[in-house]
Design an enzyme around this catalytic site. Structure first.
Site, mmCIF file in Angstrom:
data_model
loop_
_atom_site.group_PDB
_atom_site.id
_atom_site.type_symbol
_atom_site.label_atom_id
_atom_site.label_comp_id
_atom_site.label_asym_id
_atom_site.label_seq_id
_atom_site.Cartn_x
_atom_site.Cartn_y
_atom_site.Cartn_z
ATOM 1 C CE LYS A 184 -10.464 0.042 -0.634
ATOM 2 N NZ LYS A 184 -11.423 -0.359 0.410
ATOM 3 N NE ARG A 186 -14.018 -2.406 -2.823
ATOM 4 C CZ ARG A 186 -13.717 -3.504 -2.142
ATOM 5 N NH1 ARG A 186 -13.665 -4.671 -2.754
ATOM 6 N NH2 ARG A 186 -13.471 -3.444 -0.854
ATOM 7 C CB SER A 214 -17.175 -6.654 3.331
ATOM 8 O OG SER A 214 -17.999 -7.609 2.700
ATOM 9 C CB THR A 218 -9.892 -3.197 2.664
ATOM 10 O OG1 THR A 218 -10.709 -3.233 1.496
ATOM 11 C CG2 THR A 218 -9.332 -1.810 2.872
HETATM 12 C C1 R5P Z 1 -14.793 0.700 1.098
HETATM 13 O O1 R5P Z 1 -14.637 1.813 0.610
HETATM 14 C C2 R5P Z 1 -15.072 0.505 2.553
HETATM 15 O O2 R5P Z 1 -14.752 1.626 3.304
HETATM 16 C C3 R5P Z 1 -14.332 -0.710 3.097
HETATM 17 O O3 R5P Z 1 -12.950 -0.470 2.985
HETATM 18 C C4 R5P Z 1 -14.697 -1.945 2.337
HETATM 19 O O4 R5P Z 1 -16.076 -2.070 2.270
HETATM 20 C C5 R5P Z 1 -14.094 -3.150 2.996
HETATM 21 O O5 R5P Z 1 -14.405 -4.257 2.210
HETATM 22 P P1 R5P Z 1 -13.537 -5.561 2.247
HETATM 23 O O6 R5P Z 1 -13.434 -5.983 3.695
HETATM 24 O O7 R5P Z 1 -14.304 -6.552 1.429
HETATM 25 O O8 R5P Z 1 -12.205 -5.256 1.664
#
Ligand code: R5P
Length: 283
Positions: A184, A186, A214, A218
Site C-alpha cells: 500500500k 498512502r 478510518s 485501505t
Molecule cells: C495505516 O497505516 C493504518 O494501519 C490503517 O491502514 C489506516 O489508518 C486506515 O485508514 P483508512 O481506513 O482511512 O484507509
C-alpha cells in the site's frame, strides 16, 4: 481501588470492574448548555488507586479525560492509571513535513501530567508509548479478534500493508491458516493506492486485519483486490473502528461480507470486547 469510566468507555469500565472485581466510582458527568463538560466524583477516593478508562476520540472525549484526571487528582487519589482503549492522534507520530505538530507526542505529554501509568490498545506504532513521560504499556486485540474469526472458517489472513504484517502473522497462528500482505502507498489522509499483487485467494474465505479502519479506503481496496482474485468471502476486521464519513458504504460496495471491530470505539460493528485484553495489565 476504583474504576472511573468516562462517557466514551463506560461499557469497557463495567467489563473491567466485573473481570477484576473492582468497584466503579459513582460520578456525575454532564454537559452544560454550551456543551462544556462537567465531572464530579461522588465516592471518597482519597488515598485509593484509581483507574480511569476513556477513549480519546473524537476530541470532546479527550477534554473529558483531562477533566476526569483532574477530578481524581483533586480528590487526592494515591495513584492514577489511565486506560485509553483507542489513543487518537497516534498516527501523526512524527514530522512528515517541516512545521507540523507531532500530535501523538503533544497529546501524550498532556495526558502524562496527571497519570502514574498509561495503558492503551494496539497503538498505531509501538514507539508512541515513549512519548508518555510516565510508564506506558500496550496490549493487543489480535487474539480476541482471532477467536471471533475462528467461527468463520478462515483460509487466509491478509495484512493490507507491510505495517500490519505482524498482526496478520499472529492471527494466522491462532487460526491456523495462511497469511499474506498487500503493498500500500498512502497518497494523503483519504487516498491510498494498492499495487496489484499475485494473491492466492481463489475460492477462499479471507479476513483482512488492520489496526484502524478510518475512511475505509485501505480496506475497500484490499477487499476489491481479493474479490478480483476470486475470494469467496471477505471479512474486514480491525481493533479501532472509526468509520469516518462513508466508510461503511465503501466497505459494503467493495463486497465486504462482515465488518468486525472491537469496542475501543463503540459502534454497531463492535463484535469483540476489549476488556479481557486490558485486564491482565491492571492486575
Ligand atoms: C495505516 O497505516 C493504518 O494501519 C490503517 O491502514 C489506516 O489508518 C486506515 O485508514 P483508512 O481506513 O482511512 O484507509
Amino acid at each position: 481501588m476504583y474504576i472511573v469510566g468516562g462517557t466514551a468507555s463506560s461499557s469497557i469500565a463495567k467489563d473491567l470492574s466485573k473481570a477484576l472485581k473492582i468497584s466503579i466510582a459513582q460520578t456525575i458527568q454532564k454537559r452544560f448548555p454550551d456543551k462544556e463538560f462537567y465531572v464530579r466524583v461522588l465516592d471518597d477516593i482519597k488515598s485509593e488507586d484509581v483507574v480511569i478508562v476513556q477513549t480519546t476520540y473524537p476530541d470532546p472525549n479527550l477534554v473529558e479525560l483531562f477533566l476526569l484526571q483532574n477530578a481524581v487528582e483533586e480528590a487526592k487519589a494515591k495513584s492514577i492509571t489511565v486506560v485509553i482503549p483507542y489513543y487518537g492522534y497516534a498516527r501523526q507520530d512524527t514530522k512528515f513535513q517541516d512545521g507540523e505538530a507531532i500530535s501523538a507526542k503533544a497529546i501524550a505529554g498532556l495526558i502524562s501530567l496527571n497519570a502514574d501509568k498509561v495503558i492503551t490498545v494496539d497503538p498505531h506504532k509501538e514507539h508512541i508509548l515513549d512519548f508518555f513521560s510516565t510508564s506506558a504499556f500496550s496490549c493487543t486485540a489480535v487474539p480476541e479478534i482471532s477467536k471471533y474469526l475462528l467461527k468463520k472458517k478462515i483460509d487466509m489472513i491478509l495484512a493490507p500493508d507491510k505495517g500490519a504484517l505482524n498482526r496478520a502473522k499472529e492471527a494466522s497462528k491462532i487460526i491456523d491458516c495462511d497469511f499474506d500482505h498487500m503493498e500500500k502507498t498512502r497518497i494523503d489522509g483519504s487516498t491510498v493506492e494498492m499495487k496489484p499483487k499475485q494473491l492466492d485467494a481463489q475460492n477462499k474465505t479471507v479476513a483482512i486485519i488492520d489496526d484502524i479502519i478510518s475512511t475505509g479506503g485501505t480496506m475497500a481496496l484490499a477487499i476489491k483486490e481479493l474479490k478480483k482474485h476470486g475470494a469467496k468471502k471477505v471479512y474486514a476486521a480491525c481493533t479501532h473502528g472509526l468509520f469516518a464519513g462513508d466508510a461503511i458504504k465503501k466497505l459494503s460496495s467493495a463486497g465486504c461480507d462482515e465488518i468486525i471491530s472491537t469496542d475501543t470505539i463503540q459502534s454497531d460493528f463492535s463484535r469483540v470486547n476489549i476488556a479481557s485484553c486490558i485486564a491482565p495489565l491492571l492486575k
